[in-house]
Motif scaffolding. Structure first.
Motif, PDB file in Angstrom:
ATOM      1  N   ALA A   3      40.676  50.077  45.206  1.00 49.76           N
ATOM      2  CA  ALA A   3      42.128  49.925  45.110  1.00 49.76           C
ATOM      3  C   ALA A   3      42.551  49.394  43.751  1.00 49.76           C
ATOM      4  CB  ALA A   3      42.622  48.986  46.207  1.00 49.76           C
ATOM      5  N   GLU A   4      41.588  49.052  42.893  1.00 51.99           N
ATOM      6  CA  GLU A   4      41.901  48.565  41.548  1.00 51.99           C
ATOM      7  C   GLU A   4      40.961  49.240  40.542  1.00 51.99           C
ATOM      8  OE1 GLU A   4      38.821  46.963  43.457  1.00 51.99           O
ATOM      9  OE2 GLU A   4      40.823  46.256  44.032  1.00 51.99           O
ATOM     10  N   PRO A   5      41.394  49.396  39.301  1.00 52.00           N
ATOM     11  CA  PRO A   5      40.595  50.119  38.295  1.00 52.00           C
ATOM     12  C   PRO A   5      39.528  49.222  37.665  1.00 52.00           C
ATOM     13  CG  PRO A   5      42.680  49.488  37.336  1.00 52.00           C
ATOM     14  CD  PRO A   5      42.725  49.027  38.768  1.00 52.00           C
ATOM     15  N   SER A   6      38.581  48.745  38.494  1.00 46.24           N
ATOM     16  CA  SER A   6      37.612  47.763  38.025  1.00 46.24           C
ATOM     17  C   SER A   6      36.267  48.363  37.627  1.00 46.24           C
ATOM     18  CB  SER A   6      37.390  46.698  39.108  1.00 46.24           C
ATOM     19  OG  SER A   6      36.959  47.288  40.318  1.00 46.24           O
ATOM     20  N   VAL A   7      36.164  49.695  37.588  1.00 45.16           N
ATOM     21  CA  VAL A   7      34.966  50.334  37.043  1.00 45.16           C
ATOM     22  C   VAL A   7      35.275  50.765  35.620  1.00 45.16           C
ATOM     23  CG1 VAL A   7      33.322  52.217  37.260  1.00 45.16           C
ATOM     24  CG2 VAL A   7      34.235  51.127  39.318  1.00 45.16           C
ATOM     25  N   LEU A   8      34.517  50.235  34.683  1.00 45.12           N
ATOM     26  CA  LEU A   8      34.718  50.534  33.256  1.00 45.12           C
ATOM     27  C   LEU A   8      33.612  51.454  32.767  1.00 45.12           C
ATOM     28  CD1 LEU A   8      35.680  48.050  30.445  1.00 45.12           C
ATOM     29  CD2 LEU A   8      33.643  49.472  30.162  1.00 45.12           C
ATOM     30  N   HIS A   9      33.993  52.497  32.080  1.00 49.92           N
ATOM     31  CA  HIS A   9      33.010  53.378  31.420  1.00 49.92           C
ATOM     32  C   HIS A   9      33.257  53.325  29.923  1.00 49.92           C
ATOM     33  CE1 HIS A   9      31.409  57.228  29.793  1.00 49.92           C
ATOM     34  NE2 HIS A   9      30.406  56.925  30.599  1.00 49.92           N
ATOM     35  N   ALA A 118      38.670  37.010  40.330  1.00 49.77           N
ATOM     36  CA  ALA A 118      39.169  35.696  40.728  1.00 49.77           C
ATOM     37  C   ALA A 118      39.051  35.526  42.236  1.00 49.77           C
ATOM     38  CB  ALA A 118      40.625  35.530  40.289  1.00 49.77           C
ATOM     39  N   ALA A 119      38.429  34.409  42.634  1.00 54.97           N
ATOM     40  CA  ALA A 119      38.312  34.060  44.062  1.00 54.97           C
ATOM     41  C   ALA A 119      37.708  35.201  44.884  1.00 54.97           C
ATOM     42  CB  ALA A 119      39.678  33.669  44.625  1.00 54.97           C
ATOM     43  N   GLY A 120      36.705  35.871  44.276  1.00 59.36           N
ATOM     44  CA  GLY A 120      36.037  36.940  44.989  1.00 59.36           C
ATOM     45  C   GLY A 120      36.803  38.236  45.038  1.00 59.36           C
ATOM     46  N   ARG A 121      37.956  38.304  44.388  1.00 57.95           N
ATOM     47  CA  ARG A 121      38.761  39.528  44.397  1.00 57.95           C
ATOM     48  C   ARG A 121      38.609  40.252  43.065  1.00 57.95           C
ATOM     49  NH1 ARG A 121      44.738  38.255  46.297  1.00 57.95           N
ATOM     50  NH2 ARG A 121      44.747  40.547  46.209  1.00 57.95           N
ATOM     51  N   ALA A 122      38.555  41.569  43.118  1.00 63.08           N
ATOM     52  CA  ALA A 122      38.414  42.360  41.902  1.00 63.08           C
ATOM     53  C   ALA A 122      39.632  42.177  41.006  1.00 63.08           C
ATOM     54  CB  ALA A 122      38.240  43.836  42.248  1.00 63.08           C
ATOM     55  N   PRO A 123      39.460  42.206  39.698  1.00 63.47           N
ATOM     56  CA  PRO A 123      40.602  42.061  38.787  1.00 63.47           C
ATOM     57  C   PRO A 123      41.568  43.228  38.917  1.00 63.47           C
ATOM     58  CG  PRO A 123      38.641  42.716  37.578  1.00 63.47           C
ATOM     59  CD  PRO A 123      38.194  42.398  38.973  1.00 63.47           C
ATOM     60  N   GLY A 124      42.856  42.936  38.743  1.00 60.91           N
ATOM     61  CA  GLY A 124      43.879  43.967  38.827  1.00 60.91           C
ATOM     62  C   GLY A 124      43.988  44.774  37.551  1.00 60.91           C
ATOM     63  N   ALA A 125      44.938  45.698  37.527  1.00 64.10           N
ATOM     64  CA  ALA A 125      45.066  46.637  36.419  1.00 64.10           C
ATOM     65  C   ALA A 125      45.347  45.932  35.095  1.00 64.10           C
ATOM     66  CB  ALA A 125      46.173  47.655  36.728  1.00 64.10           C
ATOM     67  N   LEU A 126      46.209  44.903  35.105  1.00 64.97           N
ATOM     68  CA  LEU A 126      46.544  44.223  33.851  1.00 64.97           C
ATOM     69  C   LEU A 126      45.325  43.546  33.247  1.00 64.97           C
ATOM     70  CD1 LEU A 126      50.039  42.647  34.667  1.00 64.97           C
ATOM     71  CD2 LEU A 126      49.526  44.603  33.169  1.00 64.97           C
ATOM     72  N   VAL A 127      44.543  42.863  34.101  1.00 66.08           N
ATOM     73  CA  VAL A 127      43.337  42.189  33.607  1.00 66.08           C
ATOM     74  C   VAL A 127      42.313  43.221  33.125  1.00 66.08           C
ATOM     75  CG1 VAL A 127      41.388  40.720  34.254  1.00 66.08           C
ATOM     76  CG2 VAL A 127      43.691  40.184  35.076  1.00 66.08           C
ATOM     77  N   CYS A 128      42.121  44.294  33.857  1.00 66.59           N
ATOM     78  CA  CYS A 128      41.153  45.328  33.466  1.00 66.59           C
ATOM     79  C   CYS A 128      41.534  45.950  32.127  1.00 66.59           C
ATOM     80  CB  CYS A 128      41.059  46.405  34.543  1.00 66.59           C
ATOM     81  SG  CYS A 128      40.300  45.839  36.085  1.00 66.59           S
ATOM     82  N   VAL A 149      37.059  53.807  26.057  1.00 65.64           N
ATOM     83  CA  VAL A 149      36.919  53.141  27.350  1.00 65.64           C
ATOM     84  C   VAL A 149      37.790  53.838  28.383  1.00 65.64           C
ATOM     85  CG1 VAL A 149      37.496  51.033  28.627  1.00 65.64           C
ATOM     86  CG2 VAL A 149      36.246  50.884  26.464  1.00 65.64           C
ATOM     87  N   GLY A 150      37.213  54.078  29.556  1.00 62.55           N
ATOM     88  CA  GLY A 150      37.952  54.554  30.712  1.00 62.55           C
ATOM     89  C   GLY A 150      37.861  53.525  31.825  1.00 62.55           C
ATOM     90  N   LEU A 151      38.954  53.284  32.519  1.00 64.46           N
ATOM     91  CA  LEU A 151      39.002  52.323  33.629  1.00 64.46           C
ATOM     92  C   LEU A 151      39.627  53.001  34.833  1.00 64.46           C
ATOM     93  CD1 LEU A 151      40.256  49.487  31.359  1.00 64.46           C
ATOM     94  CD2 LEU A 151      38.286  49.157  32.863  1.00 64.46           C
ATOM     95  N   ALA A 152      38.925  52.913  35.972  1.00 65.27           N
ATOM     96  CA  ALA A 152      39.420  53.581  37.175  1.00 65.27           C
ATOM     97  C   ALA A 152      38.769  52.944  38.392  1.00 65.27           C
ATOM     98  CB  ALA A 152      39.117  55.084  37.115  1.00 65.27           C
TER      99      ALA A 152
END
Length: 468
Positions: A3-9, A118-128, A149-152
């Protein structure tokens, strides 16, 4: 899909060529082509300046020279590329413990497992987005090189995004936009879609990822089969749940050589196969591995490629066993028309060896073992040292691009050589463009040297986990 773009290539831009430009001040802003420099060479990487002339990876160097005759054509320097790669991978590992290298210049990073979660939650789009921007800046500061860099929310989408961000850009796919992003793209961008699959889909009127979604699961299964059709249906909708895996285990170890002239002498071909088998085992042992299947690759003058394999009874790292298996495979290949390329590989890798030498070496195997011991079909002994040709090439080969040092003028690199002369440009990564001088090829004051590290990289760093 997350649900968040936390995979970085991350993909370094024109990596080999960019490293050469960073290392050689006189080449910055000029077209550079890295690869085999002989008549049979193939382009490994072309700088963006060279790509504007139509030069591409995997293109024959002879064709590249016709398209871009004024480019600098350089022999690759893998020791330097590995040093730069180690610096880049080290920076990525500060983002997350889950870094999956794909090659020296490419990797996935799972930001959800790193300090930005943060607190076990994946970073959101702004942080990514901020992380992607910061890592590109850190890499440029450390190496002077550009990276895309690609983020998705999945590995597939992150990789496609980084490709669309090239050169030296960043693209983040906001959650909920993935299908709209994929829909107009050619179906070839999806993993597992090669030329044959693409042709089959096009015949059915499916040219884009969106077309595949519209066609539906049943039609894709009818065209491609259950497994392939189902996978393509998921991928075309952006569904990809593959995790980022930090350790990617190599599936095989291999070496190959392309020859300046076609090899037609059978004893020379057999000697080259024996030499390549020895090099292959050297790499196998350096990696602490053994293997069960020996593979021989033979490419003819007309680019016809034949591959043969033999599976042993157990994994081995014995050079005698691998050499004998390669010789048996060669005995079944017709090389009379001329050989352009030879390769020897070992697959079915393991972390142990099975010392069953009689079973593996061919003793008691009948005519196959007799052929190896007493020669192939043409009767030439395979192991007779007095009949093997000497290894070709001079003791010092001044390949364009390699590093040298001169007792009077210091460090430099070979700009060209021939007819007993070698031309050297004397400069370093941190100097201004240097002067060019020409020497006799046997000048005792001129010697090969190790590549100077780029500013910010770590000399002597180990290779990345992906290997060469």
């Amino acid at each position: 899909m997350r649900a968040e773009p936390s995979v970085l290539h991350l993909d370094m831009d024109a990596f080999y060529a960019s490293v050469e430009q960073a290392s050689k001040p006189s080449l910055r802003g000029r077209p550079v082509v890295v690869g085999g420099t002989g008549l049979r060479g193939v382009v490994a990487t072309a700088s963006y300046e060279a790509r504007r002339f139509g030069v591409r990876s995997a293109m024959p160097v002879a064709q590249a020279r016709r398209l871009c005759p004024n480019a600098a054509y350089l022999h690759p320097r893998f020791s330097l590329y590995r040093q730069v790669s180690a610096t880049v991978m080290g920076l990525l590992q500060e983002l997350s413990p889950l870094v999956e290298p794909l090659s020296l210049d490419e990797a996935f990073v799972d930001l959800a497992a790193g300090p930005h979660a943060a607190a076990g939650r994946a970073p959101g789009a702004l942080v990514c987005r901020r992380v992607g921007r910061d890592i590109r800046a850190a890499i440029h500061e450390a190496t002077g090189l550009g990276a895309s860099v690609g983020l998705a929310g999945s590995k597939m989408l992150a990789k496609i995004a980084s490709e669309r961000a090239k050169p030296d850009g960043l693209l983040l796919l906001e959650p909920g936009t993935e299908r709209a992003f994929l829909a107009p793209l050619p179906v070839r961008v999806l993993p597992g879609v090669g030329p044959a699959t693409e042709a089959a889909l096009r015949r059915a009127g499916i040219a884009t990822a969106g077309d595949a979604v519209v066609a539906g699961h049943a039609e894709l299964v009818r065209l491609l089969g259950q497994a392939h059709g189902t996978a393509l249906h998921d991928l075309s909708r952006g569904l990809d749940d593959r995790p980022v895996v930090p350790e990617r285990d190599a599936k095989s170890v291999s070496v190959e050589d392309t020859f300046a002239e076609d090899l037609t002498d059978r004893s020379r071909v057999r000697w080259e196969v024996d030499r390549l088998a020895g090099r292959c085992v050297g790499r196998l042992r350096a990696a602490g591995r053994s293997g069960r299947t020996v593979v021989l690759k033979v490419r003819s003058h007309d680019f016809t490629t034949v591959t043969r394999s033999e599976t042993l009874r157990g994994p081995t790292d014995d050079p005698v066993v691998v050499k004998e298996a390669a010789a048996r495979l060669l005995a079944g290949v017709d090389t009379t028309a001329g050989v352009r390329l030879l390769g020897v590989g070992v697959s079915g890798l393991a972390d142990f060896t099975q010392e069953d030498l009689f079973a593996q070496s061919g003793w008691g195997a009948g005519t196959a073992a007799t052929d190896v011991a007493g020669g192939g079909p043409d009767g030439e002994p395979a192991d007779a040292p007095d009949r093997r040709p000497p290894e070709p090439g001079p003791s010092r080969s001044w390949l364009p691009g390699i590093d040298v040092t001169h007792a009077e003028f210091g460090p430099g690199w070979v700009q060209g050589s021939g007819v007993g002369r070698v031309t050297v440009r004397f400069e370093t990564p941190s100097s201004t463009p240097g002067r060019v001088r020409t020497f006799a090829a046997d000048d005792p004051h001129l010697a090969p040297a190790d590549p100077p590290p780029l500013p910010g990289t770590r000399p002597g760093s180990p290779a990345s986990a992906a290997g060469e």
